[in-house]
Design a protein around this motif. Structure first.
Motif, mmCIF file in Angstrom:
data_model
loop_
_atom_site.group_PDB
_atom_site.id
_atom_site.type_symbol
_atom_site.label_atom_id
_atom_site.label_comp_id
_atom_site.label_asym_id
_atom_site.label_seq_id
_atom_site.Cartn_x
_atom_site.Cartn_y
_atom_site.Cartn_z
ATOM 1 N N VAL A 236 0.852 -1.193 0.000
ATOM 2 C CA VAL A 236 0.000 0.000 0.000
ATOM 3 C C VAL A 236 0.884 1.237 0.000
ATOM 4 O O VAL A 236 1.766 1.367 0.857
ATOM 5 N N PRO A 237 0.699 2.168 -0.941
ATOM 6 C CA PRO A 237 1.509 3.395 -0.939
ATOM 7 C C PRO A 237 1.327 4.174 0.363
ATOM 8 O O PRO A 237 0.225 4.255 0.906
ATOM 9 N N LEU A 238 2.402 4.738 0.870
ATOM 10 C CA LEU A 238 2.363 5.533 2.090
ATOM 11 C C LEU A 238 2.931 6.917 1.810
ATOM 12 O O LEU A 238 4.152 7.105 1.797
ATOM 13 N N PRO A 239 2.075 7.901 1.556
ATOM 14 C CA PRO A 239 2.577 9.260 1.341
ATOM 15 C C PRO A 239 3.108 9.842 2.643
ATOM 16 O O PRO A 239 2.901 9.288 3.723
ATOM 17 N N SER A 240 3.816 10.937 2.533
ATOM 18 C CA SER A 240 4.324 11.634 3.718
ATOM 19 C C SER A 240 3.634 12.982 3.813
ATOM 20 O O SER A 240 3.834 13.846 2.972
ATOM 21 N N ASN A 241 2.782 13.133 4.812
ATOM 22 C CA ASN A 241 2.073 14.391 5.006
ATOM 23 C C ASN A 241 1.687 14.516 6.480
ATOM 24 O O ASN A 241 2.058 13.666 7.301
ATOM 25 N N GLU A 242 0.944 15.546 6.812
ATOM 26 C CA GLU A 242 0.603 15.778 8.214
ATOM 27 C C GLU A 242 -0.203 14.635 8.808
ATOM 28 O O GLU A 242 -0.060 14.312 9.990
ATOM 29 N N GLN A 243 -1.075 14.032 7.987
ATOM 30 C CA GLN A 243 -1.901 12.947 8.504
ATOM 31 C C GLN A 243 -1.080 11.672 8.723
ATOM 32 O O GLN A 243 -1.192 11.021 9.769
ATOM 33 N N THR A 244 -0.256 11.311 7.731
ATOM 34 C CA THR A 244 0.515 10.079 7.901
ATOM 35 C C THR A 244 1.555 10.222 9.008
ATOM 36 O O THR A 244 1.937 9.230 9.634
ATOM 37 N N SER A 245 2.004 11.446 9.260
ATOM 38 C CA SER A 245 2.983 11.630 10.332
ATOM 39 C C SER A 245 2.393 11.282 11.691
ATOM 40 O O SER A 245 3.112 10.872 12.599
ATOM 41 N N VAL A 246 1.069 11.430 11.827
ATOM 42 C CA VAL A 246 0.419 11.041 13.080
ATOM 43 C C VAL A 246 0.570 9.540 13.291
ATOM 44 O O VAL A 246 0.888 9.077 14.397
ATOM 45 N N LEU A 247 0.349 8.760 12.238
ATOM 46 C CA LEU A 247 0.510 7.308 12.341
ATOM 47 C C LEU A 247 1.972 6.924 12.522
ATOM 48 O O LEU A 247 2.291 6.025 13.304
ATOM 49 N N SER A 248 2.878 7.594 11.792
ATOM 50 C CA SER A 248 4.298 7.293 11.954
ATOM 51 C C SER A 248 4.747 7.541 13.387
ATOM 52 O O SER A 248 5.534 6.774 13.945
ATOM 53 N N HIS A 249 4.264 8.630 13.970
ATOM 54 C CA HIS A 249 4.581 8.932 15.367
ATOM 55 C C HIS A 249 4.147 7.787 16.267
ATOM 56 O O HIS A 249 4.936 7.279 17.078
ATOM 57 N N TYR A 250 2.906 7.350 16.116
ATOM 58 C CA TYR A 250 2.370 6.294 16.975
ATOM 59 C C TYR A 250 3.088 4.961 16.747
ATOM 60 O O TYR A 250 3.467 4.271 17.701
ATOM 61 N N ILE A 251 3.308 4.609 15.489
ATOM 62 C CA ILE A 251 3.871 3.306 15.157
ATOM 63 C C ILE A 251 5.351 3.215 15.497
ATOM 64 O O ILE A 251 5.817 2.205 16.034
ATOM 65 N N ALA A 252 6.110 4.286 15.208
ATOM 66 C CA ALA A 252 7.562 4.168 15.214
ATOM 67 C C ALA A 252 8.262 4.868 16.365
ATOM 68 O O ALA A 252 9.408 4.528 16.663
#
Length: 368
Positions: A236-252
């Motif tokens: 699944v493509p994962l763009p980098s933006n304000e919304q995905t950064s929320v998930l990256s913060h939580y996951i990583a």
């Protein structure tokens, strides 16, 4: 940025995660779309409840390193692996070389804070794992065994004669070190001075992740492993933006973190090709490098963040106990509140650990 996980891009991410899990687990009649939606929504709610990252400007240690040169190393199957080495690799008087193996969805950039700190002090080798960064994917099916074989190719081509490596592996890079030990670890101390295993695991890494909040209803339990497998193995493509950064913060990363570290980690993850991410995620689903862990015969330090959701503390404690039983545990370092990206989140403290590892080698050499 909206903080409502039911709207906009977050809602789209939730739908994607839900569809992916249903693809993986569609054969199980007991599962329903509602079950999947509950789990996906629970992950998003947990992500949006994390504290906002601290906006305190850029982290200078994450700047692109200087005094490094790029080259290519041919793997056993002919795939070209991108390698970066310090310009003083051959001439530096140190007997030890720091060799960095990054984790899943990252690249040599992951180690910027370490390369910038040690440049000039120690010779350095860092490389892009197959399919990551500038390294070719090649035609060989990804496997944990292949990770160790690629590391051997890098060591054979770049480690100067007469010097020993200090192997530092993060996440999938730590698995790489254990895979290498299992296949090439005979007379290890002749080539390797020490190892550092960072936020990693020796078995069942996908199965033991803790992304799903423990507060969800019990009826969602069968969905959790499917969400985990979908997260790692679907392209699944994962763009980098304000919304995905929320998930990256939580996951990583851990809950309390600098915005610069979230942005840097998010860009690393988004920059990895979806097909590469899925191929290596599928390979890690079958992870079992306990034989490699048992084969380690040099002082080894285990490092983990207490809030690591991808490779939880229990995984590091298991590895440390195994190493201690074999008489090669140099230490278990647990950073309270840190997540999966310890070398980024706690770069100053982690660099100090590497300094201690190097000092320990010097002490042992002087005593021996």
């Amino acid at each position: 940025m909206s903080e409502n996980p039911e709207s906009g891009a977050p809602r789209s991410l939730a739908r994607t995660l839900g569809r992916a899990a249903l693809v993986v687990g569609g054969a199980l009649a007991a599962l329903t779309a509602a079950d999947v939606a509950v789990v996906a929504g629970g992950i998003l709610r947990a992500a949006y409840r994390y504290p906002r990252p601290v906006e305190d400007g850029p982290d200078p240690l994450l700047a692109p390193p200087r005094n490094m040169r790029s080259s290519a190393v041919g793997a056993a199957d002919g795939a070209l692996l991108h390698v970066e080495t310090s310009t003083d690799l051959e001439t530096h008087p140190s007997d030890e070389v720091l060799v960095f193996a990054h984790g899943w969805t990252c690249s040599t950039r992951f180690w910027n804070a370490q390369v910038n700190h040690f440049a000039g002090e120690r010779p350095i080798i860092a490389y892009d794992q197959r399919g990551h960064g500038l390294s070719e994917m090649g035609r060989t099916k990804p496997s944990v065994e292949l990770l160790g074989q690629d590391l051997e190719a890098v060591l054979e081509a770049t480690l100067p004669a007469g010097k020993r490596a200090v192997l530092v592996g993060h996440s999938m890079g730590g698995m790489t070190l254990m895979s290498w030990a299992q296949q090439f670890g005979a007379q290890m101390s002749d080539r390797i001075a020490a190892m550092v295993l960072v936020d990693t695991a020796a078995r069942d890494v996908v199965q033991n992740q803790q992304l799903t909040p423990p507060t969800l209803p019990r009826f969602t339990a069968p969905v959790n492993p499917l969400i985990a497998r979908a997260f790692t193995s679907l392209p699944v493509p994962l763009p980098s933006n304000e919304q995905t950064s929320v998930l990256s913060h939580y996951i990583a990363l851990g809950p309390q973190v600098r915005a610069a570290h979230v942005e840097f980690s998010d860009s690393l993850i988004a920059g990895n090709p979806p097909t590469t991410r899925a191929a290596w995620g599928s390979a890690m689903y079958h992870l079992d490098v306990i034989a490699g862990l048992e084969a380690i015969s040099v002082p080894t330090t285990v490092v983990v963040g207490s809030a690591d959701l991808l490779t939880p503390v229990e995984q590091s404690e298991f590895m440390a106990a195994t190493l201690a039983r074999n008489g090669v545990l140099a230490g278990l370092v647990n950073y309270p509140g840190a997540g999966h990206m310890v070398p980024i989140e706690r770069s100053t403290e982690f660099n100090a650990v590497l300094e201690q590892v190097l000092a320990g080698i010097a002490e042992d050499s002087a005593a021996g």
